[in-house]
Design a protein around this motif. Structure first.
Motif, short mmCIF file in Angstrom:
data_model
loop_
_atom_site.label_atom_id
_atom_site.label_comp_id
_atom_site.label_asym_id
_atom_site.label_seq_id
_atom_site.Cartn_x
_atom_site.Cartn_y
_atom_site.Cartn_z
N LEU A 1 -2.72 6.79 5.92
CA LEU A 1 -4.05 6.76 6.52
C LEU A 1 -4.36 5.42 7.15
O LEU A 1 -5.10 5.32 8.12
CB LEU A 1 -5.12 7.08 5.46
CG LEU A 1 -5.07 8.45 4.80
CD1 LEU A 1 -6.15 8.56 3.73
CD2 LEU A 1 -5.21 9.56 5.82
N THR A 2 -3.80 4.37 6.58
CA THR A 2 -4.11 3.01 7.03
C THR A 2 -3.03 2.40 7.91
O THR A 2 -3.25 1.36 8.52
CB THR A 2 -4.31 2.08 5.82
OG1 THR A 2 -3.08 2.04 5.08
CG2 THR A 2 -5.46 2.53 4.95
N GLY A 3 -1.85 3.03 7.93
CA GLY A 3 -0.74 2.46 8.69
C GLY A 3 0.00 1.37 7.94
O GLY A 3 0.91 0.74 8.47
N LYS A 4 -0.40 1.12 6.71
CA LYS A 4 0.30 0.12 5.91
C LYS A 4 0.51 0.68 4.50
O LYS A 4 -0.21 1.58 4.07
CB LYS A 4 -0.45 -1.20 5.88
CG LYS A 4 -1.88 -1.11 5.42
CD LYS A 4 -2.57 -2.46 5.58
CE LYS A 4 -4.05 -2.32 5.25
NZ LYS A 4 -4.78 -3.53 5.44
N PRO A 5 1.50 0.16 3.80
CA PRO A 5 1.79 0.69 2.46
C PRO A 5 0.68 0.36 1.46
O PRO A 5 -0.03 -0.64 1.61
CB PRO A 5 3.10 0.01 2.07
CG PRO A 5 3.19 -1.20 2.92
CD PRO A 5 2.42 -0.91 4.18
N GLY A 6 0.57 1.22 0.47
CA GLY A 6 -0.40 0.98 -0.60
C GLY A 6 0.17 0.03 -1.64
O GLY A 6 1.36 -0.24 -1.68
N GLY B 1 -3.34 0.87 -7.16
CA GLY B 1 -3.40 2.33 -7.30
C GLY B 1 -3.50 2.77 -8.74
O GLY B 1 -4.25 3.69 -9.07
N LYS B 2 -2.78 2.09 -9.62
CA LYS B 2 -2.86 2.41 -11.05
C LYS B 2 -4.27 2.15 -11.56
O LYS B 2 -4.84 2.94 -12.30
CB LYS B 2 -1.84 1.58 -11.85
CG LYS B 2 -1.85 1.88 -13.33
CD LYS B 2 -0.77 1.10 -14.05
CE LYS B 2 -0.76 1.43 -15.54
NZ LYS B 2 0.30 0.69 -16.25
N LYS B 3 -4.84 1.04 -11.12
CA LYS B 3 -6.21 0.69 -11.50
C LYS B 3 -7.19 1.78 -11.03
O LYS B 3 -8.03 2.24 -11.79
CB LYS B 3 -6.57 -0.67 -10.90
CG LYS B 3 -7.97 -1.13 -11.18
CD LYS B 3 -8.17 -2.51 -10.58
CE LYS B 3 -9.57 -2.70 -10.10
NZ LYS B 3 -9.77 -3.96 -9.40
N ILE C 1 -3.27 4.64 -4.45
CA ILE C 1 -3.00 5.67 -5.47
C ILE C 1 -1.71 6.42 -5.14
O ILE C 1 -0.89 6.68 -6.03
CB ILE C 1 -4.19 6.62 -5.63
CG1 ILE C 1 -5.38 5.87 -6.23
CG2 ILE C 1 -3.81 7.81 -6.52
CD1 ILE C 1 -6.68 6.66 -6.27
N VAL C 2 -1.49 6.73 -3.87
CA VAL C 2 -0.23 7.37 -3.47
C VAL C 2 0.94 6.47 -3.86
O VAL C 2 1.93 6.94 -4.45
CB VAL C 2 -0.20 7.67 -1.95
CG1 VAL C 2 1.20 8.09 -1.49
CG2 VAL C 2 -1.22 8.76 -1.60
#
Length: 162
Positions: free
Chosen positions: A49-54, A59-61, A149-150
């Motif tokens: 969605l953002t074009g950059k990695p999560g 994400g765990k938080k 989160i992904v």
């Protein structure tokens, strides 16, 4: 005992499903315009969605935080927490069962995949009924939080058996 867990899980699911809406103002979620995305094969959003990695740590938080994603309210997760829901499927090994695009779709709007699911759409801003004025047009998670989160869920792979 199983019945008691189901009642507790249902309580948490209902109680925390609304909590992210209340948290939007506190955490500033969903204020950016909704990023357009393309659904592929009816159940996948393969492009970020953002074009950059999560960030998997963030994400765990978000996945266990009681005011945002709070996946743990409905899903069993491989974390040391006293209460986990059993309403949704286990997230243990989820990356061995789903692609990043499928996981993203299930977070963004799971009703696209299963219209009968209880899981809320975390990145949807319209089509709701009786929404409090302060939350109209807002999402529960930001696009970056979805990606975080992904990224975290993609770290949860089944251990290979020898």
């Amino acid at each position: 005992m199983k019945f008691g867990r189901l009642v507790l899980a249902t309580f948490f699911a209902v109680a925390f499903a609304a909590a992210p809406f209340a948290a939007q103002q506190a955490f500033g979620q969903g204020k950016a315009p909704l990023i357009k995305y393309k659904i592929v094969d009816e159940d996948s959003i393969p492009v970020s969605l953002t074009g950059k990695p999560g960030d998997p740590e963030k994400g765990k938080k978000w996945a266990i935080h009681g005011r945002l994603g709070h996946c743990i309210a409905c899903h069993v997760m491989p974390v040391d927490q006293p209460y986990m829901g059993e309403v949704g499927p286990s997230l243990v090994g989820v990356a061995s069962r789903y692609t990043a695009g499928e996981i993203r779709m299930l977070i963004v709007n799971p009703k696209v995949v299963n219209e009968d699911t209880m899981m809320p759409a975390f990145y949807k801003a319209d089509g709701f009924h009786r929404v409090r004025k302060a939350f109209v047009g807002k999402t529960m998670l930001s696009a970056q939080q979805v990606e975080d989160i992904v990224a975290y869920l993609l770290t949860l792979k089944e251990e290979e058996k020898e």
